[in-house]
Design a protein around this motif. Structure first.
Motif, PDB file in Angstrom:
ATOM      1  N   ARG A  51     -18.504 -46.145 -11.491  1.00  0.00           N
ATOM      2  CA  ARG A  51     -17.273 -45.428 -11.133  1.00  0.00           C
ATOM      3  C   ARG A  51     -16.877 -45.972  -9.766  1.00  0.00           C
ATOM      4  O   ARG A  51     -17.607 -45.799  -8.785  1.00  0.00           O
ATOM      5  N   ILE A  83     -13.249 -47.430 -14.004  1.00  0.00           N
ATOM      6  CA  ILE A  83     -14.561 -47.566 -14.632  1.00  0.00           C
ATOM      7  C   ILE A  83     -14.778 -49.056 -14.854  1.00  0.00           C
ATOM      8  O   ILE A  83     -13.962 -49.732 -15.477  1.00  0.00           O
ATOM      9  N   ILE A 106     -22.713 -44.642 -13.208  1.00  0.00           N
ATOM     10  CA  ILE A 106     -22.442 -43.573 -14.176  1.00  0.00           C
ATOM     11  C   ILE A 106     -23.704 -43.318 -14.988  1.00  0.00           C
ATOM     12  O   ILE A 106     -24.300 -44.241 -15.542  1.00  0.00           O
ATOM     13  N   THR A 121     -14.989 -35.470 -22.937  1.00  0.00           N
ATOM     14  CA  THR A 121     -15.895 -35.927 -21.891  1.00  0.00           C
ATOM     15  C   THR A 121     -15.261 -35.670 -20.527  1.00  0.00           C
ATOM     16  O   THR A 121     -14.054 -35.594 -20.384  1.00  0.00           O
ATOM     17  N   TYR A 122     -16.121 -35.534 -19.529  1.00  0.00           N
ATOM     18  CA  TYR A 122     -15.676 -35.276 -18.166  1.00  0.00           C
ATOM     19  C   TYR A 122     -16.548 -36.071 -17.212  1.00  0.00           C
ATOM     20  O   TYR A 122     -17.773 -35.984 -17.271  1.00  0.00           O
ATOM     21  N   LEU A 123     -15.934 -36.872 -16.344  1.00  0.00           N
ATOM     22  CA  LEU A 123     -16.656 -37.667 -15.366  1.00  0.00           C
ATOM     23  C   LEU A 123     -16.639 -36.941 -14.029  1.00  0.00           C
ATOM     24  O   LEU A 123     -15.582 -36.728 -13.434  1.00  0.00           O
ATOM     25  N   GLY A 127     -20.975 -39.166 -10.606  1.00  0.00           N
ATOM     26  CA  GLY A 127     -21.214 -40.199 -11.595  1.00  0.00           C
ATOM     27  C   GLY A 127     -21.779 -39.704 -12.909  1.00  0.00           C
ATOM     28  O   GLY A 127     -22.095 -40.512 -13.776  1.00  0.00           O
ATOM     29  N   GLU A 128     -21.921 -38.399 -13.092  1.00  0.00           N
ATOM     30  CA  GLU A 128     -22.428 -37.869 -14.357  1.00  0.00           C
ATOM     31  C   GLU A 128     -21.279 -37.762 -15.350  1.00  0.00           C
ATOM     32  O   GLU A 128     -20.256 -37.158 -15.053  1.00  0.00           O
ATOM     33  N   LEU A 129     -21.472 -38.343 -16.528  1.00  0.00           N
ATOM     34  CA  LEU A 129     -20.486 -38.236 -17.596  1.00  0.00           C
ATOM     35  C   LEU A 129     -20.959 -37.121 -18.527  1.00  0.00           C
ATOM     36  O   LEU A 129     -21.932 -37.281 -19.263  1.00  0.00           O
TER      37      LEU A 129
END
Length: 172
Positions: A51, A83, A106, A121-123, A127-129
């Motif tokens: 990211r 990304i 990520i 999905t949510y970023l 950095g956690e997806l």
């Protein structure tokens, strides 16, 4: 006190000695000189995606840095976040503009997304997806729920309220 001041110099001398003797480990593009000869790095799985967020302004930078930012999609109408794949070509580009961007690997704490999970999905900024999986309905649980709702021996909310009120008013 004097030993603390000398110890960094001794370690630097040891590193320079190992560099000059050629005890380095050949890696792709560089030679690694470990501090101790038997040193082993812990296993590490590199991130597949980065990211990249632009944190400095574009104005006042040379044209080649602006071109790299434009290639990554960090200039223009889109947002200041991109990304990027973790491949050598992109890593070389990111190295040239590292002073302008913040790079976060990520991670997938709940597993990588599938084709079905594209819209859910949510970023996060760290950095956690996060993948919000869809709830799958089980036919037996649905049937048990309907049986419970339609059960005649079950007391409904209105009956429970009336009974509780009567017990409150006539406690003895």
């Amino acid at each position: 006190m004097a030993s603390k001041l000398i110890s960094p110099m001794l370690s630097i001398n040891l590193i320079f000695r190992s560099c000059s003797t050629g005890n380095g480990i050949k890696c792709f593009g560089f030679t690694y000189y470990p501090r101790f000869p038997d040193h082993k790095d812990p296993p590490y799985e590199p991130a597949k995606l980065f990211r990249v967020q632009r944190v400095k302004p574009v104005k006042g930078n040379p044209y080649w840095e602006k071109n790299i930012l434009k290639m990554l999609g960090l200039i223009g109408k889109s947002s200041d976040i991109a990304i990027v794949k973790n491949i050598p070509e992109n890593n070389a580009r990111l190295w040239k503009i590292k002073h302008l961007v913040k790079i976060t690997p990520i991670t997938f704490p709940y597993g990588p997304p599938t084709e079905e999970d594209i819209g859910s999905t949510y970023l996060k900024e760290n950095g956690e997806l996060i993948v919000a999986r869809k709830v799958k309905l089980d036919g037996s649980r649905l049937k048990a729920s309907e049986e419970f709702e339609n059960d005649q021996t079950k007391l409904d909310g209105e009956t429970l309220r009336k009974d509780s009120r009567l017990k409150w008013l006539r406690a003895w």
